[in-house]
Scaffold this motif. Structure first.
Motif, PDB file in Angstrom:
ATOM      1  N   ALA A 195     -13.257  -8.879  -1.602  1.00  0.00           N
ATOM      2  CA  ALA A 195     -12.929 -10.030  -2.438  1.00  0.00           C
ATOM      3  C   ALA A 195     -11.784 -10.776  -1.785  1.00  0.00           C
ATOM      4  O   ALA A 195     -11.066 -10.233  -0.934  1.00  0.00           O
ATOM      5  CB  ALA A 195     -12.559  -9.602  -3.860  1.00  0.00           C
ATOM      6  N   GLY A 196     -11.602 -12.034  -2.181  1.00  0.00           N
ATOM      7  CA  GLY A 196     -10.513 -12.839  -1.673  1.00  0.00           C
ATOM      8  C   GLY A 196      -9.658 -13.380  -2.795  1.00  0.00           C
ATOM      9  O   GLY A 196     -10.140 -13.624  -3.909  1.00  0.00           O
ATOM     10  N   SER A 197      -8.365 -13.578  -2.515  1.00  0.00           N
ATOM     11  CA  SER A 197      -7.443 -14.163  -3.485  1.00  0.00           C
ATOM     12  C   SER A 197      -6.249 -14.752  -2.741  1.00  0.00           C
ATOM     13  O   SER A 197      -5.557 -14.029  -2.012  1.00  0.00           O
ATOM     14  CB  SER A 197      -6.958 -13.103  -4.490  1.00  0.00           C
ATOM     15  OG  SER A 197      -6.046 -13.666  -5.418  1.00  0.00           O
ATOM     16  N   GLY A 198      -6.023 -16.046  -2.908  1.00  0.00           N
ATOM     17  CA  GLY A 198      -4.860 -16.683  -2.329  1.00  0.00           C
ATOM     18  C   GLY A 198      -4.712 -16.527  -0.834  1.00  0.00           C
ATOM     19  O   GLY A 198      -3.616 -16.308  -0.331  1.00  0.00           O
ATOM     20  N   GLY A 199      -5.814 -16.611  -0.091  1.00  0.00           N
ATOM     21  CA  GLY A 199      -5.754 -16.492   1.355  1.00  0.00           C
ATOM     22  C   GLY A 199      -5.699 -15.071   1.871  1.00  0.00           C
ATOM     23  O   GLY A 199      -5.545 -14.852   3.079  1.00  0.00           O
ATOM     24  N   VAL A 200      -5.822 -14.096   0.976  1.00  0.00           N
ATOM     25  CA  VAL A 200      -5.812 -12.681   1.350  1.00  0.00           C
ATOM     26  C   VAL A 200      -7.174 -12.083   1.018  1.00  0.00           C
ATOM     27  O   VAL A 200      -7.757 -12.390  -0.030  1.00  0.00           O
ATOM     28  CB  VAL A 200      -4.706 -11.915   0.596  1.00  0.00           C
ATOM     29  CG1 VAL A 200      -4.766 -10.422   0.889  1.00  0.00           C
ATOM     30  CG2 VAL A 200      -3.331 -12.474   0.955  1.00  0.00           C
ATOM     31  N   LEU A 201      -7.693 -11.235   1.902  1.00  0.00           N
ATOM     32  CA  LEU A 201      -8.918 -10.492   1.630  1.00  0.00           C
ATOM     33  C   LEU A 201      -8.582  -9.027   1.400  1.00  0.00           C
ATOM     34  O   LEU A 201      -7.624  -8.502   1.983  1.00  0.00           O
ATOM     35  CB  LEU A 201      -9.906 -10.599   2.795  1.00  0.00           C
ATOM     36  CG  LEU A 201     -10.412 -11.986   3.174  1.00  0.00           C
ATOM     37  CD1 LEU A 201     -11.485 -11.871   4.254  1.00  0.00           C
ATOM     38  CD2 LEU A 201     -10.946 -12.731   1.968  1.00  0.00           C
ATOM     39  N   ALA A 202      -9.373  -8.376   0.561  1.00  0.00           N
ATOM     40  CA  ALA A 202      -9.208  -6.943   0.326  1.00  0.00           C
ATOM     41  C   ALA A 202     -10.569  -6.273   0.391  1.00  0.00           C
ATOM     42  O   ALA A 202     -11.577  -6.827  -0.069  1.00  0.00           O
ATOM     43  CB  ALA A 202      -8.548  -6.677  -1.029  1.00  0.00           C
ATOM     44  N   PHE A 203     -10.606  -5.071   0.976  1.00  0.00           N
ATOM     45  CA  PHE A 203     -11.827  -4.289   1.146  1.00  0.00           C
ATOM     46  C   PHE A 203     -11.614  -2.906   0.544  1.00  0.00           C
ATOM     47  O   PHE A 203     -10.537  -2.308   0.701  1.00  0.00           O
ATOM     48  CB  PHE A 203     -12.173  -4.149   2.635  1.00  0.00           C
ATOM     49  CG  PHE A 203     -12.327  -5.457   3.357  1.00  0.00           C
ATOM     50  CD1 PHE A 203     -13.578  -6.029   3.531  1.00  0.00           C
ATOM     51  CD2 PHE A 203     -11.220  -6.125   3.874  1.00  0.00           C
ATOM     52  CE1 PHE A 203     -13.717  -7.242   4.208  1.00  0.00           C
ATOM     53  CE2 PHE A 203     -11.347  -7.324   4.551  1.00  0.00           C
ATOM     54  CZ  PHE A 203     -12.609  -7.887   4.717  1.00  0.00           C
ATOM     55  N   GLY A 204     -12.646  -2.379  -0.109  1.00  0.00           N
ATOM     56  CA  GLY A 204     -12.533  -1.073  -0.748  1.00  0.00           C
ATOM     57  C   GLY A 204     -12.865   0.067   0.192  1.00  0.00           C
ATOM     58  O   GLY A 204     -13.810  -0.010   0.986  1.00  0.00           O
TER      59      GLY A 204
END
Length: 403
Positions: free
Chosen positions: A216-225
């Motif tokens: 997912a992305g939020s505010g120019g940051v991506l996160a991976f589980g």
């Protein structure tokens, strides 16, 4: 959030101001929302008008589909993994920003001539203006801007990402981040993330992410589980993005595999085991806040406009409002009959989509979409849908309509 960062407060303030402006302008503008709903069993997608429940379009497919919308809302993608195809629809709704006002154009939805085919298309993800379509059965990712499918001039950047596997890819500036298959058994979950440039050359070293699933992305940051935490991707200026692994050992048993990103407020909402969710704020003093649920989770969603609101449906049929700042469930509503999480992962269960001031919840066993007013947090009405409404996305917004 108790440890909310100064950056997040600034983003939240901007979001609240924007929401206030939108609210003041609402009386002078028209709002239109359209739901795209995939049937659980029949290979069909229906476009349904939110205001009156009328069917705006019906599209036959080759198999059941997972639905994804582009960030602009101009296109909807029906990913048919079983059939090896991806159908694309023009939503018929387009918002055009003119600075002092926004135009809202409303047309009939239609199926585009451009479509994809490949072995086991699966993960769809858009970031930074480019869409990544990942094919599990080929170890291939296609990267392209939305305009290519709208203009009918499809010419994607295609990357070979290794052996066929249940993976993912994401565009990040001039680079692509993608999954790395398990070298001993590619049928297992991926084991790491890799960065490549537009020429397909690897940049830097792989970053371990065992059991990789979800992004997912939020505010120019991506996160991976990952099975043991999350990997965060952040901008490094003109260079390739930086990948940082953040462990979740402090949260106890469980792992992240599904993520949703906030909009004006920078955060992620993730699953963690069957009966908990986690609020994630990268860079804050407290990165993770675990919220235990009263029952196992069925689905959850983040409100892109009411930035503090997230919604969680549990298997007892209750809908919960989780406040991002307090980290607490503030309201609960008995919405559907129970939907047990026992059984196959693809058994018919409700799915959630935010549509303006409403949360649309499919109720496949009853053949309806339930509309919950997100201000009063009460069910306002239902829309009857033929068959078993299952997957759902919402497109629309507010703007001036011109003849």
């Amino acid at each position: 959030m108790k440890s909310i960062s100064r950056w997040t407060w600034l983003v939240l303030a901007a979001g609240v101001a924007a929401a206030s402006v939108a609210g003041n302008a609402k009386a002078d503008e028209d709002s239109h929302w359209r739901l795209f709903v995939g049937d659980h069993t029949d290979p069909v997608v229906r476009a349904i008008e939110l205001d009156d429940g009328k069917e705006a379009g019906r599209f036959d497919l080759d198999s059941y589909a997972s639905l994804y919308r582009s960030k602009s809302g101009r296109t909807v993608f029906a990913v048919q993994g079983e059939a090896g195809k991806v159908a694309i629809f023009r939503s018929g709704l387009a918002l055009e920003d003119h600075g002092e006002h926004v135009d809202l154009d409303i047309d009939d939805p239609e199926r585009l001539e451009t479509g994809f085919s490949g072995e086991k298309p699966a993960h769809f993800f858009e970031n930074g203006g480019r869409i990544a379509m990942f094919y599990d059965g080929e170890g291939r990712a296609d990267i392209f801007p939305e305009r290519q499918v709208l203009d009918g001039k499809f010419s994607p950047l295609t990357l070979d990402v290794g052996a066929p596997h249940h993976g993912l890819a994401a565009s990040f500036g001039d680079y692509v981040i993608h999954s790395v298959p398990d070298p001993e058994d590619a049928s297992r979950r991926p084991v790491a993330l890799r960065i490549k440039d537009s020429s397909g050359n690897q940049v830097g070293e792989d970053v371990a992410c065992p059991g990789l699933h979800g992004q997912a992305g939020s505010g120019g940051v991506l996160a991976f589980g990952c099975h043991d935490g999350i990997v965060v991707a952040m901008s490094a200026g003109a260079a390739a993005p930086e990948l940082r692994h953040v462990p979740t050992a402090e949260l106890g048993e469980g792992n992240v595999s599904t993520l949703r990103g906030g909009t004006a407020l920078q955060f992620f909402l993730t699953n963690y085991g069957p009966s908990a969710v986690v609020l994630v704020e990268p860079g804050a003093e407290t990165t993770f806040r675990k919220v235990d649920l009263p029952m196992r989770r069925v689905d959850f969603a983040v409100d892109p406009a009411k930035t503090r609101n997230t919604y969680i449906l549990t298997e007892d049929g209750k809908l919960h409002l989780l406040d991002v700042l307090s980290g607490k469930i503030e309201k609960s509503l008995q919405l559907t009959e129970p939907y047990s999480m026992d059984g196959h992962w693809r058994d018919p269960r409700p799915r959630l989509a935010v549509a303006g001031d409403y949360l649309a919840v499919t109720d496949p066993l009853k053949g309806v979409i339930r509309l919950v007013d997100t201000d009063s947090f009460a069910e306002e009405r239902t829309i009857a849908v033929e068959g078993m409404p299952y997957t759902i996305v919402a497109v629309g917004g507010s703007g001036k309509q011109h003849d």
